[in-house]
Scaffold this motif. Structure first.
Motif: not given
Length: 471
Positions: A231-236, A366-372, A201-208, A392-400
């Protein structure tokens, strides 16, 4: 920072971070090496002093010395310690079982005299060595391996077990009487795997595999200026800075006045040059004055959520040490009473006005967005004007659903081309013993050409079967 470090960072130094893998993944601990640092294994407190100056990938074993429990290098047959340090050599038991099983197979026929466990009865009478005998051996200075060999020699059923059962028995006793500690290098892969296993949960359920897909889709390469909403702890942020390697800039942006937590960045062992390339800037500074006023009105709710998330992150970092026994992930250097001689360089300085003006003029690569916890579409539509043309830009979210809504609005507004939603999945397969591969991973990314991926997968499996050696 890396004073006394040599071989391009292959050897640890005082003040560096390491990932300690205890008993092949049973427990994972992030530690900062110093002479006063301690690691508790079972009921023993071991100093981390012997780990300083050793190569990443070295395996240590708990021994007893005149000063008490200590960690000493174990004798292992490893051709490349760096592969183990990066998390690629943790299949020791499986390899041993394959070798032992291959000895029982001759010309494709199984030996009729192979052992089985049908006649074994677990009634606690097979072991003649008592607990008092083991304690007496410890007082006499017996090492863990000697105790294990004594237990095997005094077991009435060990020789009757199969080779697989024998290896399981050895591994079980090794974890109890001779625990091993693998010192791994904290890179993006190992850090993501450790957090996903113990504290997802600290990394937003981001898998490798999802992390690698984000870096690839965002075209993170040298001399790039990457805009990151992390907003996933600085991993990204740490993974992007690691890939840039000291070239270009990483702009960690946020809403409001309080930045998001970047505690994980400190674990990466980034050099001073790379840390200088990690900058922070609020979204309001990146937007023009007119856009900034409109964005402030639209994101009042997001600001409140962001500030509350900062408080939650701060609380989580304070409580993380108390939960170390449950999660197995902690920075145990915080328990030291003596000050650390060399501190990790501070990353995330406030971006200067000249750098921000340059970003406004040229745009981000580029832009990478990971703020669930933020509304994806509301934030992304304000960040896209900050990008350069064809960026390019990439957006991550746990849900669809948030991704589908954002993609639909982008298509309606004709704000981007080549849009796709990817759902990577990773599965581990295990084949029979003594075959070509023990296991392999499959990662499927693009849903719209799923049939083509299946066809390629079919050819891949057929190729591997064709080159399987016969015994």
């Amino acid at each position: 920072m890396r004073e006394g470090n040599s071989n391009n960072g292959r050897v640890t130094w005082e003040g560096c971070s390491v990932l300690l893998d205890i008993n092949d993944g049973d427990r994972l601990v992030f530690a900062r090496l110093s002479p006063a640092a301690k690691l508790k294994i079972g009921n023993k407190n071991c100093s981390l002093q012997p780990l300083i100056g050793r190569a990443f990938g070295t395996v240590f074993q708990v021994d007893t010395s005149s000063d008490g429990p200590c960690l000493s290098p174990a004798q292992v047959n490893v051709n490349n310690a760096e592969e183990i340090g990066d998390g690629q050599g943790n299949d020791e038991l499986r390899d041993k079982v394959n070798v032992n099983s291959a000895d029982e197979v001759r010309d494709g026929a199984v030996n009729v005299e192979s052992r089985d466990n049908r006649a074994l009865v677990d009634n606690n009478t097979a072991q003649s060595l008592t607990g008092e005998d083991i304690e007496a051996m410890r007082r006499q200075g017996a090492r863990g391996n000697e105790i294990i060999e004594a237990l095997i020699a005094n077991s009435a059923t060990f020789e009757k077990k199969t080779s697989f059962s024998q290896e399981k028995y050895r591994l079980k006793k090794q974890k109890k009487y001779a625990p091993k500690v693998l010192m791994r290098r904290p890179v993006a892969r190992s850090i993501c795997e450790a957090y996903f296993k113990k504290y997802p949960s600290k990394i937003g359920f981001l898998r490798v595999d999802t992390l690698s897909l984000l870096l690839s889709m965002a075209n993170v390469s040298s001399n790039s200026d990457i805009l990151v909403v992390d907003m996933i702890g600085g991993l990204l942020t740490g993974a992007v800075a690691e890939r840039l390697g000291g070239t270009g800039f990483v702009c960690n942006s946020y809403f409001g006045q309080a930045p998001c937590s970047m505690d994980i960045v400190r674990i990466f062992n980034l050099s001073d040059e790379i840390c200088k390339r990690i900058l922070r800037s609020p979204i309001s500074d990146l937007l023009s004055p007119k856009e900034s006023s409109e964005q402030t009105l639209q994101h009042d709710v997001c600001n409140v959520e962001g500030q509350s998330n900062d408080q939650i992150s701060a609380s989580a970092s304070m409580v993380e040490i108390s939960h170390s026994s449950e999660n197995g992930i902690s920075d145990i250097a915080t328990d030291n009473t003596e000050p650390v001689i060399r501190k990790a360089p501070k990353a995330g300085e406030r971006a200067q006005k000249e750098v921000i003006d340059l970003w406004k003029e040229n745009g981000f690569s580029s832009l990478i967005f990971a703020a669930p916890e933020l509304d994806t579409w509301t934030v992304v539509k304000d960040l896209l004007p900050l990008l350069a043309n064809s960026a390019p830009f990439a957006i991550y979210h746990q849900y669809l659903q948030p991704l589908a809504t954002c993609m639909h609005n982008l298509q309606l507004g004709k704000m981007a081309v080549g849009l796709q939603i990817s759902e990577p999945w990773l599965r581990e397969y295990q084949v029979h013993n003594a075959r070509y591969l023990c296991h392999f991973h499959i990662i499927v990314a693009k849903l719209y050409n799923f049939f083509e991926v299946l066809q390629l997968l079919k050819l891949f499996l057929w190729y591997k079967i064709q080159i399987t050696p016969s015994l």
